[in-house]
Enzyme design. Structure first.
Site, PDB file in Angstrom:
ATOM      1  N   TYR A 206      -4.547   4.783   1.780  1.00 25.48           N
ATOM      2  CA  TYR A 206      -3.589   5.406   0.853  1.00 25.48           C
ATOM      3  C   TYR A 206      -4.039   5.193  -0.592  1.00 25.48           C
ATOM      4  O   TYR A 206      -4.123   6.135  -1.391  1.00 25.48           O
ATOM      5  CB  TYR A 206      -2.180   4.825   1.054  1.00 25.48           C
ATOM      6  CG  TYR A 206      -1.237   5.174  -0.075  1.00 25.48           C
ATOM      7  CD1 TYR A 206      -0.806   6.487  -0.248  1.00 25.48           C
ATOM      8  CD2 TYR A 206      -0.811   4.211  -0.989  1.00 25.48           C
ATOM      9  CE1 TYR A 206       0.038   6.825  -1.304  1.00 25.48           C
ATOM     10  CE2 TYR A 206       0.030   4.536  -2.040  1.00 25.48           C
ATOM     11  CZ  TYR A 206       0.452   5.844  -2.193  1.00 25.48           C
ATOM     12  OH  TYR A 206       1.272   6.168  -3.245  1.00 25.48           O
TER      13      TYR A 206
ATOM     14  N   LYS B  40      -5.431   7.861  -3.854  1.00 29.23           N
ATOM     15  CA  LYS B  40      -4.983   7.919  -5.251  1.00 29.23           C
ATOM     16  C   LYS B  40      -6.155   7.697  -6.217  1.00 29.23           C
ATOM     17  O   LYS B  40      -6.262   8.358  -7.250  1.00 29.23           O
ATOM     18  CB  LYS B  40      -3.877   6.893  -5.503  1.00 29.23           C
ATOM     19  CG  LYS B  40      -2.572   7.164  -4.761  1.00 29.23           C
ATOM     20  CD  LYS B  40      -1.903   8.469  -5.196  1.00 29.23           C
ATOM     21  CE  LYS B  40      -0.584   8.702  -4.483  1.00 29.23           C
ATOM     22  NZ  LYS B  40      -0.018  10.041  -4.710  1.00 29.23           N
TER      23      LYS B  40
ATOM     24  N   SER C  26      -0.329   5.652  -8.661  1.00 29.37           N
ATOM     25  CA  SER C  26       0.399   4.485  -8.173  1.00 29.37           C
ATOM     26  C   SER C  26      -0.240   3.211  -8.709  1.00 29.37           C
ATOM     27  O   SER C  26      -1.457   3.161  -8.927  1.00 29.37           O
ATOM     28  CB  SER C  26       0.330   4.483  -6.644  1.00 29.37           C
ATOM     29  OG  SER C  26       0.737   3.239  -6.133  1.00 29.37           O
TER      30      SER C  26
HETATM   31  P1  NAD Z   1       8.516  11.151  -0.539  1.00 30.07           P
HETATM   32  O1  NAD Z   1       7.815  11.072   0.770  1.00 30.07           O
HETATM   33  O2  NAD Z   1       9.964  10.901  -0.570  1.00 30.07           O
HETATM   34  O3  NAD Z   1       8.241  12.583  -1.205  1.00 30.07           O
HETATM   35  C1  NAD Z   1       7.055  13.284  -1.023  1.00 30.07           C
HETATM   36  C2  NAD Z   1       7.405  14.719  -0.652  1.00 30.07           C
HETATM   37  O4  NAD Z   1       6.198  15.470  -0.486  1.00 30.07           O
HETATM   38  C3  NAD Z   1       8.177  14.813   0.661  1.00 30.07           C
HETATM   39  O5  NAD Z   1       9.321  15.632   0.465  1.00 30.07           O
HETATM   40  C4  NAD Z   1       7.187  15.441   1.619  1.00 30.07           C
HETATM   41  O6  NAD Z   1       7.826  16.226   2.614  1.00 30.07           O
HETATM   42  C5  NAD Z   1       6.322  16.264   0.675  1.00 30.07           C
HETATM   43  N1  NAD Z   1       4.967  16.523   1.151  1.00 30.07           N
HETATM   44  C6  NAD Z   1       4.062  15.625   1.609  1.00 30.07           C
HETATM   45  N2  NAD Z   1       2.920  16.242   1.927  1.00 30.07           N
HETATM   46  C7  NAD Z   1       3.097  17.559   1.668  1.00 30.07           C
HETATM   47  C8  NAD Z   1       2.281  18.704   1.804  1.00 30.07           C
HETATM   48  N3  NAD Z   1       1.023  18.638   2.306  1.00 30.07           N
HETATM   49  N4  NAD Z   1       2.775  19.904   1.434  1.00 30.07           N
HETATM   50  C9  NAD Z   1       4.048  19.993   0.956  1.00 30.07           C
HETATM   51  N5  NAD Z   1       4.848  18.966   0.807  1.00 30.07           N
HETATM   52  C10 NAD Z   1       4.401  17.740   1.160  1.00 30.07           C
HETATM   53  O7  NAD Z   1       7.749  10.164  -1.530  1.00 30.07           O
HETATM   54  P2  NAD Z   1       8.118   9.719  -3.016  1.00 30.07           P
HETATM   55  O8  NAD Z   1       8.494   8.288  -2.960  1.00 30.07           O
HETATM   56  O9  NAD Z   1       9.037  10.683  -3.644  1.00 30.07           O
HETATM   57  O10 NAD Z   1       6.678   9.780  -3.680  1.00 30.07           O
HETATM   58  C11 NAD Z   1       6.230  10.897  -4.414  1.00 30.07           C
HETATM   59  C12 NAD Z   1       4.806  10.662  -4.879  1.00 30.07           C
HETATM   60  O11 NAD Z   1       4.757   9.465  -5.635  1.00 30.07           O
HETATM   61  C13 NAD Z   1       3.787  10.489  -3.754  1.00 30.07           C
HETATM   62  O12 NAD Z   1       2.598  11.134  -4.134  1.00 30.07           O
HETATM   63  C14 NAD Z   1       3.593   8.987  -3.688  1.00 30.07           C
HETATM   64  O13 NAD Z   1       2.306   8.648  -3.220  1.00 30.07           O
HETATM   65  C15 NAD Z   1       3.757   8.600  -5.147  1.00 30.07           C
HETATM   66  N6  NAD Z   1       4.190   7.203  -5.321  1.00 30.07           N
HETATM   67  C16 NAD Z   1       5.327   6.766  -4.711  1.00 30.07           C
HETATM   68  C17 NAD Z   1       5.726   5.444  -4.852  1.00 30.07           C
HETATM   69  C18 NAD Z   1       6.925   4.907  -4.137  1.00 30.07           C
HETATM   70  O14 NAD Z   1       6.994   3.693  -3.918  1.00 30.07           O
HETATM   71  N7  NAD Z   1       7.901   5.723  -3.757  1.00 30.07           N
HETATM   72  C19 NAD Z   1       4.965   4.576  -5.648  1.00 30.07           C
HETATM   73  C20 NAD Z   1       3.817   5.063  -6.279  1.00 30.07           C
HETATM   74  C21 NAD Z   1       3.445   6.385  -6.098  1.00 30.07           C
HETATM   75  C1  WQD Z   2       7.691  -5.384  -2.065  1.00 29.67           C
HETATM   76  C2  WQD Z   2       7.727  -6.871  -1.758  1.00 29.67           C
HETATM   77  C3  WQD Z   2       6.670  -7.472   0.308  1.00 29.67           C
HETATM   78  C4  WQD Z   2       9.469  -5.406   2.916  1.00 29.67           C
HETATM   79  C5  WQD Z   2       4.286  -0.420  -2.001  1.00 29.67           C
HETATM   80  C6  WQD Z   2       2.930   0.217  -2.020  1.00 29.67           C
HETATM   81  C7  WQD Z   2       2.609   0.649  -3.428  1.00 29.67           C
HETATM   82  C8  WQD Z   2       3.714   1.542  -3.986  1.00 29.67           C
HETATM   83  C9  WQD Z   2       5.035   0.894  -3.869  1.00 29.67           C
HETATM   84  C10 WQD Z   2       3.179   3.814  -3.409  1.00 29.67           C
HETATM   85  C11 WQD Z   2       6.404  -7.406  -1.182  1.00 29.67           C
HETATM   86  C12 WQD Z   2       8.140  -7.775   0.351  1.00 29.67           C
HETATM   87  C13 WQD Z   2       8.816  -5.926   1.812  1.00 29.67           C
HETATM   88  C14 WQD Z   2      10.151  -6.299   3.798  1.00 29.67           C
HETATM   89  C15 WQD Z   2       9.480  -8.134   2.390  1.00 29.67           C
HETATM   90  N1  WQD Z   2       3.843   2.760  -3.240  1.00 29.67           N
HETATM   91  N2  WQD Z   2       8.818  -7.254   1.554  1.00 29.67           N
HETATM   92  N3  WQD Z   2      10.135  -7.632   3.486  1.00 29.67           N
HETATM   93  O1  WQD Z   2       4.045  -3.437  -1.162  1.00 29.67           O
HETATM   94  O2  WQD Z   2       4.805  -3.845  -3.551  1.00 29.67           O
HETATM   95  O3  WQD Z   2       4.256  -1.575  -2.831  1.00 29.67           O
HETATM   96  O4  WQD Z   2       5.262   0.492  -2.510  1.00 29.67           O
HETATM   97  O5  WQD Z   2       2.267   4.018  -4.134  1.00 29.67           O
HETATM   98  O6  WQD Z   2       1.401   1.310  -3.376  1.00 29.67           O
HETATM   99  O7  WQD Z   2       1.981  -0.714  -1.559  1.00 29.67           O
HETATM  100  O8  WQD Z   2       6.318  -2.602  -1.978  1.00 29.67           O
HETATM  101  O9  WQD Z   2       8.612  -2.588  -1.107  1.00 29.67           O
HETATM  102  O10 WQD Z   2       6.691  -2.727   0.525  1.00 29.67           O
HETATM  103  O11 WQD Z   2       7.205  -4.696  -0.916  1.00 29.67           O
HETATM  104  O12 WQD Z   2       9.489  -9.355   2.174  1.00 29.67           O
HETATM  105  O13 WQD Z   2      10.728  -5.899   4.824  1.00 29.67           O
HETATM  106  O14 WQD Z   2       8.697  -7.113  -0.746  1.00 29.67           O
HETATM  107  O15 WQD Z   2       5.938  -8.461   0.969  1.00 29.67           O
HETATM  108  O16 WQD Z   2       6.216  -8.693  -1.709  1.00 29.67           O
HETATM  109  P1  WQD Z   2       4.775  -2.990  -2.354  1.00 29.67           P
HETATM  110  P2  WQD Z   2       7.245  -3.081  -0.806  1.00 29.67           P
END
Ligand code: NAD
Ligand code: WQD
Length: 356
Positions: free
Chosen positions: A160, A164, A136
């Site tokens: 979190y 990572k 991430s």
């Molecule tokens: P999500 O929660 O929609 O998907 C994750 C899936 O993993 C879910 O279906 C959940 O049930 C499953 N899961 C969690 N823990 C588990 C376990 N112990 N065993 C089996 N299954 C498990 O999230 P996403 O948005 O699809 O994210 C996927 C990956 O990408 C995550 O590792 C997240 O940290 C990373 N990521 C997401 C974002 C984002 O903003 N969505 C950004 C950066 C990184």
């Molecule tokens: C985006 C912008 C908020 C909600 C997060 C994780 C990051 C990655 C992606 C997993 C910010 C603003 C938000 C609201 C708002 N995930 N905001 N009102 O914080 O950039 O990233 O998700 O790895 O690690 O930290 O994403 O969508 O929460 O926020 O004004 O109700 O929107 O302040 O500027 P963020 P976000």
């Protein structure tokens, strides 16, 4: 026989029922690959996989397999690996809510770190040597300079983010000791949007933490207004800047990463940003969503959210040069597809206001 990325391969997708996992599973099936999903439905529902089948169609759907399991359980992983041979793993399974991780750090380390250690142990036992890991942009912490470049110093500001960071270091270290292992770590920026069909998308449980799911719920009438966290940032309109990326572009990034792994025996362990390189403010996102949906999104100006950075966006050069991948969609496309998903599924996969 899948040593060249050209042929069909068997891929284990952990967390494949989730937001990014479902979109990636669709792309893998479309490429003719065999896909096995393991998920414990902690943050997803079985219906999401039915929707993947719907999009893929009957012929390709026969290549999608599901094994229930929790990565925290070595027994569950043993069942997953005993069932089938996998040429590669795409590892999405993890918990991802920053605020929740502050309240429950133990749960985050157990799920994300222990789950991944168990996964690599099972891969080792069964001779599986290729993995794409969901990292991430959170590993850049509060970046001192933008765009974020892969070799900048890393820093975590939440439990979190720490999971990572720990896992990136873990993969570098286990790979150094296991030279046959090939690892790509993809640092996603802010994934939004949905598949063009509107049949799969993000469906968070409870009050959404992230911007687009919240906007979407305002647009369909589930919440009265959007809280805008901070209008005093040193940016063009005072709101914070992020690099929003279409989830389908992200899914394609995983295909490119897998092809790179198969083509590069000595790749070692490498990190790539997946972003667009373009920054968008909160108010610009609101405007783009209003235009895409034709709905007014009322806003309430609120103080900054603790831990938020002013501007976070990606340097995209490394992924372009080494993976041959770059994002194709812009913020208008992302909002259009997010709205299509919202419109078709205002209460998510359950369709039920009571459950949300
Ligand atoms: P999500 O929660 O929609 O998907 C994750 C899936 O993993 C879910 O279906 C959940 O049930 C499953 N899961 C969690 N823990 C588990 C376990 N112990 N065993 C089996 N299954 C498990 O999230 P996403 O948005 O699809 O994210 C996927 C990956 O990408 C995550 O590792 C997240 O940290 C990373 N990521 C997401 C974002 C984002 O903003 N969505 C950004 C950066 C990184
Ligand atoms: C985006 C912008 C908020 C909600 C997060 C994780 C990051 C990655 C992606 C997993 C910010 C603003 C938000 C609201 C708002 N995930 N905001 N009102 O914080 O950039 O990233 O998700 O790895 O690690 O930290 O994403 O969508 O929460 O926020 O004004 O109700 O929107 O302040 O500027 P963020 P976000």
């Amino acid at each position: 026989g899948a040593e060249n990325g050209g042929g069909e391969i068997s891929v284990l997708v952990t967390g494949g029922a989730g937001y990014i996992g479902t979109h990636t599973a669709v792309r893998l099936l479309e490429k003719g690959h065999e896909v096995t999903v393991v998920d414990n439905f902690h943050n997803s529902v079985p219906e999401a996989l039915d929707r993947v089948r719907l999009i893929a169609g009957p012929a390709l759907s026969s290549h999608l397999h599901f094994i229930p399991g929790d990565l925290k359980s070595k027994d569950d992983l043993e069942k997953v690996f005993a069932a089938k041979r996998y040429d590669a793993v795409v590892h999405f399974a993890g918990l991802k809510a920053v605020g929740e991780s502050v309240a429950h750090p133990q749960m985050y380390y157990e799920n994300n770190v222990v789950g991944t250690i168990n996964l690599y142990a099972a891969m080792t036992k069964y001779g599986c040597k290729k993995i794409v890991f969901s990292s991430s942009a959170t590993v850049y912490g509060s970046p001192e300079k933008t765009p974020c470049v892969e070799d900048s110093s890393l820093n975590a500001v939440s439990p979190y983010g720490s999971t990572k960071l720990v896992l990136e270091n873990y993969f570098r270290q286990v790979q150094a000791a296991d030279p046959e292992l090939r690892v790509i770590m993809l640092r996603y920026f802010n994934p939004i949007g949905a598949h063009r069909s509107g049949d799969i998308g993000e469906d968070p449980k409870g009050i959404p933490n992230n911007l687009l799911p919240y906007i979407q719920q305002v647009a369909v009438g589930r919440r009265p207004e959007l809280n805008v966290y901070g209008v005093d940032y040193p940016t063009r309109d005072g709101t914070a800047i992020r690099d929003y990326i279409h989830v389908v572009d992200l899914a394609d990034g995983h295909i490119a990463a897998l092809e790179k792994l198969f083509a590069t025996p000595d790749i070692g362990c490498v990190a790539y940003n997946l972003g667009t390189g373009r920054g968008t403010t909160v108010l610009e996102v609101v405007k783009a969503f209003e235009e895409a949906s034709g709905k007014k999104i009322p806003i309430k100006i609120c103080p900054r959210r603790p831990g938020d950075s002013t501007a976070v966006y990606a340097s995209t050069e490394k992924a372009k040069k080494e993976l041959g991948w770059s994002a194709q969609f812009g913020i208008e496309d992302m909002c259009r597809d997010q709205w299509n998903w919202a419109r078709k599924n205002p209460y998510g996969y359950s369709g039920n206001a009571e459950e949300n």
